[in-house]
Motif scaffolding. Sequence first.
Motif, PDB file in Angstrom:
ATOM      1  N   LEU A 114       0.878  -1.351  -0.128  1.00  0.00           N
ATOM      2  CA  LEU A 114       0.010   0.187   0.121  1.00  0.00           C
ATOM      3  C   LEU A 114       0.905   1.196  -0.130  1.00  0.00           C
ATOM      4  CD1 LEU A 114      -2.938   1.195   0.319  1.00  0.00           C
ATOM      5  CD2 LEU A 114      -2.477   1.084   2.470  1.00  0.00           C
ATOM      6  N   SER A 115       2.165   1.121   0.847  1.00  0.00           N
ATOM      7  CA  SER A 115       2.782   2.414   0.683  1.00  0.00           C
ATOM      8  C   SER A 115       3.626   2.647  -0.520  1.00  0.00           C
ATOM      9  CB  SER A 115       3.879   2.130   2.110  1.00  0.00           C
ATOM     10  OG  SER A 115       5.058   1.444   1.272  1.00  0.00           O
ATOM     11  N   PHE A 116       3.855   1.641  -1.210  1.00  0.00           N
ATOM     12  CA  PHE A 116       4.491   1.848  -2.633  1.00  0.00           C
ATOM     13  C   PHE A 116       3.496   2.349  -3.639  1.00  0.00           C
ATOM     14  CE2 PHE A 116       7.441  -2.296  -1.668  1.00  0.00           C
ATOM     15  CZ  PHE A 116       8.073  -1.402  -0.774  1.00  0.00           C
ATOM     16  N   ARG A 117       2.130   1.855  -3.419  1.00  0.00           N
ATOM     17  CA  ARG A 117       1.084   2.588  -4.357  1.00  0.00           C
ATOM     18  C   ARG A 117       0.902   3.948  -3.968  1.00  0.00           C
ATOM     19  NH1 ARG A 117      -1.906  -2.188  -2.883  1.00  0.00           N
ATOM     20  NH2 ARG A 117      -3.642  -0.870  -2.352  1.00  0.00           N
ATOM     21  N   HIS A 118       0.971   4.509  -2.912  1.00  0.00           N
ATOM     22  CA  HIS A 118       0.769   5.856  -2.490  1.00  0.00           C
ATOM     23  C   HIS A 118       1.791   6.420  -1.758  1.00  0.00           C
ATOM     24  CE1 HIS A 118      -3.533   4.706  -2.990  1.00  0.00           C
ATOM     25  NE2 HIS A 118      -3.435   3.684  -2.484  1.00  0.00           N
ATOM     26  N   LEU A 119       2.934   6.386  -2.317  1.00  0.00           N
ATOM     27  CA  LEU A 119       4.245   6.848  -1.583  1.00  0.00           C
ATOM     28  C   LEU A 119       4.270   8.391  -1.814  1.00  0.00           C
ATOM     29  CD1 LEU A 119       6.647   6.037  -0.379  1.00  0.00           C
ATOM     30  CD2 LEU A 119       7.890   5.822  -2.188  1.00  0.00           C
ATOM     31  N   ARG A 120       3.700   9.008  -2.776  1.00  0.00           N
ATOM     32  CA  ARG A 120       3.241  10.298  -2.915  1.00  0.00           C
ATOM     33  C   ARG A 120       3.049  10.967  -1.690  1.00  0.00           C
ATOM     34  NH1 ARG A 120       0.973  11.018  -7.704  1.00  0.00           N
ATOM     35  NH2 ARG A 120       2.923  11.539  -8.885  1.00  0.00           N
ATOM     36  N   GLN A 121       2.119  10.408  -1.076  1.00  0.00           N
ATOM     37  CA  GLN A 121       1.515  10.930   0.215  1.00  0.00           C
ATOM     38  C   GLN A 121       2.181  11.141   1.305  1.00  0.00           C
ATOM     39  OE1 GLN A 121      -2.343   9.340   1.011  1.00  0.00           O
ATOM     40  NE2 GLN A 121      -3.013   9.159  -1.447  1.00  0.00           N
ATOM     41  N   ALA A 122       3.457  10.220   1.377  1.00  0.00           N
ATOM     42  CA  ALA A 122       4.477  10.285   2.192  1.00  0.00           C
ATOM     43  C   ALA A 122       5.662  11.520   2.081  1.00  0.00           C
ATOM     44  CB  ALA A 122       5.309   9.155   2.338  1.00  0.00           C
ATOM     45  N   GLY A 123       5.537  12.138   0.978  1.00  0.00           N
ATOM     46  CA  GLY A 123       6.313  13.210   0.699  1.00  0.00           C
ATOM     47  C   GLY A 123       7.776  13.088   0.299  1.00  0.00           C
ATOM     48  N   PRO A 124       7.861  12.244  -0.530  1.00  0.00           N
ATOM     49  CA  PRO A 124       9.507  11.777  -1.093  1.00  0.00           C
ATOM     50  C   PRO A 124       9.900  13.031  -2.246  1.00  0.00           C
ATOM     51  CG  PRO A 124       8.209  10.364  -2.153  1.00  0.00           C
ATOM     52  CD  PRO A 124       7.292  10.987  -1.355  1.00  0.00           C
ATOM     53  N   VAL A 125      11.179  13.326  -2.137  1.00  0.00           N
ATOM     54  CA  VAL A 125      11.465  14.319  -2.924  1.00  0.00           C
ATOM     55  C   VAL A 125      12.767  13.653  -3.956  1.00  0.00           C
ATOM     56  CG1 VAL A 125      11.391  16.091  -1.409  1.00  0.00           C
ATOM     57  CG2 VAL A 125      13.563  15.089  -1.316  1.00  0.00           C
ATOM     58  N   LEU A 126      12.839  12.334  -3.920  1.00  0.00           N
ATOM     59  CA  LEU A 126      13.649  11.961  -5.059  1.00  0.00           C
ATOM     60  C   LEU A 126      12.789  10.705  -5.711  1.00  0.00           C
ATOM     61  CD1 LEU A 126      17.208  11.612  -3.285  1.00  0.00           C
ATOM     62  CD2 LEU A 126      16.540  13.054  -5.156  1.00  0.00           C
ATOM     63  N   GLN A 127      13.157  10.236  -6.656  1.00  0.00           N
ATOM     64  CA  GLN A 127      12.486   9.285  -7.385  1.00  0.00           C
ATOM     65  C   GLN A 127      12.855   7.772  -6.516  1.00  0.00           C
ATOM     66  OE1 GLN A 127      14.630  11.114  -9.332  1.00  0.00           O
ATOM     67  NE2 GLN A 127      13.597  11.674 -11.264  1.00  0.00           N
ATOM     68  N   ILE A 128      12.051   6.868  -6.313  1.00  0.00           N
ATOM     69  CA  ILE A 128      12.307   5.815  -5.781  1.00  0.00           C
ATOM     70  C   ILE A 128      11.638   4.604  -6.387  1.00  0.00           C
ATOM     71  CG2 ILE A 128      11.789   4.533  -3.365  1.00  0.00           C
ATOM     72  CD1 ILE A 128      11.523   7.292  -2.545  1.00  0.00           C
ATOM     73  N   THR A 129      12.507   3.563  -6.631  1.00  0.00           N
ATOM     74  CA  THR A 129      12.250   2.417  -7.214  1.00  0.00           C
ATOM     75  C   THR A 129      12.583   1.288  -6.390  1.00  0.00           C
ATOM     76  OG1 THR A 129      14.271   2.229  -8.537  1.00  0.00           O
ATOM     77  CG2 THR A 129      12.313   3.167  -9.566  1.00  0.00           C
ATOM     78  N   SER A 130      12.005  -0.108  -6.491  1.00  0.00           N
ATOM     79  CA  SER A 130      12.304  -1.059  -5.689  1.00  0.00           C
ATOM     80  C   SER A 130      12.775  -2.430  -6.759  1.00  0.00           C
ATOM     81  CB  SER A 130      11.382  -1.596  -4.733  1.00  0.00           C
ATOM     82  OG  SER A 130      10.058  -2.253  -5.520  1.00  0.00           O
ATOM     83  N   ARG A 131      13.472  -3.453  -6.176  1.00  0.00           N
ATOM     84  CA  ARG A 131      13.700  -4.576  -6.832  1.00  0.00           C
ATOM     85  C   ARG A 131      14.207  -5.557  -5.760  1.00  0.00           C
ATOM     86  NH1 ARG A 131      18.507  -1.878  -6.822  1.00  0.00           N
ATOM     87  NH2 ARG A 131      20.585  -3.060  -6.541  1.00  0.00           N
ATOM     88  N   VAL A 132      14.140  -6.874  -6.297  1.00  0.00           N
ATOM     89  CA  VAL A 132      14.180  -7.923  -5.123  1.00  0.00           C
ATOM     90  C   VAL A 132      15.315  -8.738  -5.829  1.00  0.00           C
ATOM     91  CG1 VAL A 132      12.986 -10.025  -4.126  1.00  0.00           C
ATOM     92  CG2 VAL A 132      11.634  -7.928  -4.387  1.00  0.00           C
ATOM     93  N   GLU A 133      16.294  -8.999  -4.998  1.00  0.00           N
ATOM     94  CA  GLU A 133      17.539  -9.898  -5.632  1.00  0.00           C
ATOM     95  C   GLU A 133      17.840 -10.862  -4.509  1.00  0.00           C
ATOM     96  OE1 GLU A 133      20.728  -7.014  -6.709  1.00  0.00           O
ATOM     97  OE2 GLU A 133      19.750  -6.413  -8.389  1.00  0.00           O
ATOM     98  N   ASP A 134      17.907 -12.039  -4.593  1.00  0.00           N
ATOM     99  CA  ASP A 134      18.543 -13.010  -3.781  1.00  0.00           C
ATOM    100  C   ASP A 134      17.642 -12.831  -2.415  1.00  0.00           C
ATOM    101  OD1 ASP A 134      20.185 -13.963  -5.737  1.00  0.00           O
ATOM    102  OD2 ASP A 134      21.465 -12.801  -5.155  1.00  0.00           O
TER     103      ASP A 134
END
Length: 350
Positions: A114-134
């Motif tokens: 849910l936080s990933f879908r609505h991250l804009r509401q938490a006020g980040p100032v940089l682009q944020i992405t995620s990945r899963v490795e091992d």
Amino acid sequence: MSTPPRLTFVNRQGERHARKLSLFGLRALIEEMQCQGVTARAVLSGTGVLSKDFDDDASLITRDQRLAIYRNAQRLAKRSDVALLAGARQRISDFGIYGYALASSRTLGDALDLSFRHLRQAGPVLQITSRVEDGVIKLRSHDPESLGDLLPFVAEFWRSSNLTFLSRVLERPFPSLRMLLPYPAPPHWRAYGRTFNCPIEFEAEAMEWHFAESIWQLPLPNANPAAAKVCQRFCEQVLSEQPQGSELTDSIRAALVNRPGRFARIDDIAAHLGMSLRTLNRRLASEGLSYQSIIDDVRKTLAVEYLERTTLSVEHICERVGFSDPSNFRKAFKKWTGRSPSDFRDADLR
């Protein structure tokens, strides 16, 4: 087990003057500054943000306004570790309905999704992405150098705030594995270990936060399906009222900013998004866009950020935004903004 999407959120830096970011989390910063003898009025001075704005969950500010608040706090603080201390003050209520939506989720994975879908509401100032490795989830903040000397403050406050918030949601310490930070260790570097309770790597090549994929299944002590549904609907409503690009264009932009200056070919982007080249072109055309127009926009926004936020030379900026010839970069920048790079930077300094 559900896992985080590769792309979590893109806060496009070219939209610096659009009111898109919430005030969530900033109350803790104001409170910490007040404890150090600095008034809220002083922290908000010159930002266009008023104390009364904090009483409205729907209040939105620009990226520049949030950064101006950070800069005031950094300048006025009596302690160098103010951002870490402020982040440690966060409460679930400081994030409004967004915070309650996460806290009432069934599992930590549901809350993070849910936080990933609505991250804009938490006020980040940089682009944020995620990945899963091992078996490790890696959150990456892109183009951190665009923040200049404000980067350590932003990184400390953002990560301390989120770690504190997630620990309150879990009602126990959040299990971070590792943090990578692309700047030298600050004078208060020992406080990082106490705050984050994981290995810290300063002067890293990337800015990332790692934690185990297995935590996705952890049950939350305050799970309440009915309350979660109500809060999530409210979040959806708030987000739907904020202007934003399509999921496709945001995904492309995120892929492009992963490696600024070396932009992938369109067929590589199509493969990255799991679609054929023909499908990608058709979907872009339906939005009145082309792949080249998106690249040009990313180049423009990065160039503006570098000129306004760093002291990099025009030649170095030219390389970072994918031009091999400085003269071609100057021509393109003048076409985008009506000014040469040097005139643009001089005007911003005045």
